[in-house]
Design an enzyme around this catalytic site. Sequence first.
Site, PDB file in Angstrom:
ATOM      1  N   ASP A 168       0.803  -1.217   0.000  1.00 41.50           N
ATOM      2  CA  ASP A 168       0.000   0.000   0.000  1.00 41.50           C
ATOM      3  C   ASP A 168       0.845   1.280   0.000  1.00 41.50           C
ATOM      4  OD1 ASP A 168      -2.205   1.595   0.082  1.00 41.50           O
ATOM      5  OD2 ASP A 168      -2.545   1.360   2.234  1.00 41.50           O
ATOM      6  N   GLU A 277      -2.629  -0.291  -8.863  1.00 40.90           N
ATOM      7  CA  GLU A 277      -3.391   0.926  -8.566  1.00 40.90           C
ATOM      8  C   GLU A 277      -2.455   2.132  -8.585  1.00 40.90           C
ATOM      9  OE1 GLU A 277      -6.582   1.099  -5.809  1.00 40.90           O
ATOM     10  OE2 GLU A 277      -5.790   2.856  -4.768  1.00 40.90           O
TER      11      GLU A 277
END
Length: 507
Positions: A168, A277
Amino acid sequence: MEHLKYHVESLKLGKELESTSDVKVYEKSLTHYENVSLVMVRDQAQRWILATGNGSLFEELEGTVITDSGKVVPLTHENRLVLNRYFAYTAPRAFGTKIATMGLGDRLGLASPGHIETVRGHQVRPILAQQSIRELTLTNRTMNDVIDAASFAVFQEGYTEGFGADGDHLKEEEDIKMALSLGMSMLTLDCSDHIQNRVEALTEEEISAEFEGLPEETKCHYNELYLNKSFNVEDLSIVFDKNTVQKFVLLYRNALDYMVHVHDTYIKKANRDIDFEISIDETETVTSPAAHFFVANELLKRGVTVTSLAPRFCGEFQKGIDYIGDLEQFEKELREHALIAEYFGYKLSIHSGSDKFTVFPIIAKYTKGILHVKTAGTNWLEAVRVIAKVNPGLYRRMHAYALEHLDEALKYYHITPDMSTILPLDSVSDAELPEYMNNDAARQVIHVTYGLLLTAKDKNGNFIFKDEFFTTLHENEEEYRQSLVKHIGKHVELLNLSKELTTKTSL
Ligand SMILES: [Zn+2]
């Protein structure tokens, strides 16, 4: 190990497995592979996998043999890798763009069973492992710790629908390499260091002068594609005048180069599916729908396929509390962002998405069940709520410590709590302590001080809170699970992701 013998024998004989006073059996974990049987249990101190049978799986699991063909297996990293080889559902996987995913980032390594119960059977898949480098550092955990915890939780719950693991908000190539080598199935590239926020403060003339100084080739590329062009996305018409093109180029040019570099160097060469992402949200610059289109279109032109993209929305998405900002403006822009994401074929990603109850219906309406939403700290807040209920003394000490050390946490988290709304600790009865977790300011204070609380040590080097905190949660694991099911369940409901999974949802 003696206390586990009875259960190992029962497993071997195929008898019904029951929890006893000192050993809890996780019944959903009961699994057979060829003639090996496995089940997860927990004693006063920790969880184990009990294994009986023979063959390669039995041999490869490292543990203590306690009866003939019976073994007690600790939850080590190596044993997690063994499970991954035999049971594909225990390893993280990518999900692509056809189904909603929810980042559930478990800061404690204890929240996943509750998260699994919340999403099981619904039109959304959990990204159970999701910790930023900041969170890992603040909690003294490694990427492997986080994947191990998720993987064992999936085994414990017998959850076979699949889960993801997200590296992340990664910025550095070293971290990206590491995340992919450890088997992360999703990578969130944080491009904030490459977005030139200073451009926002420049005048039109200054922008123009700086743009003119760029290499001829660069200027040509952007002018040809965008200058005075308009693009239609459904009923949206996005027009690029001279100033807009020049400004976007200065703002995003370096970030775009970095996205292309990371994609071509790591994602494309990974030889497996990765949910890639792009995050441009951790920045001062609000992403206008036109800027979103510009970035997406550039990625397409340069051969970069993304699974999801996180713009910085208007208003504020502060950690752990509801949306702050103009709802009408948000709805207008969210609709446009959603149309753009749909046009380019990826999922819109909503960061700091926990507790944004006011805007969830808007998000649900326009993303139509295809989105990625990240929540992270809210599962920690639910853990603290449990502590406030069952161990008021511990809660009081944590609360006081958090207030005392708030300034340290504010160095790396942006929140604006109204401290005057937090009732003084000595005016609140034990029974009312959980109410703090319904107060925005108190939520935020606890939300950002997790690292300080979980790593604080006294002068003898002992943890001040951590051990008692974990013991309390272990003893109240059902309560914690139920509070997550309730709280995260409300997210799933309002985002309209609670539809039942059809038998074969193709991914
Ligand atoms: Zn973000």
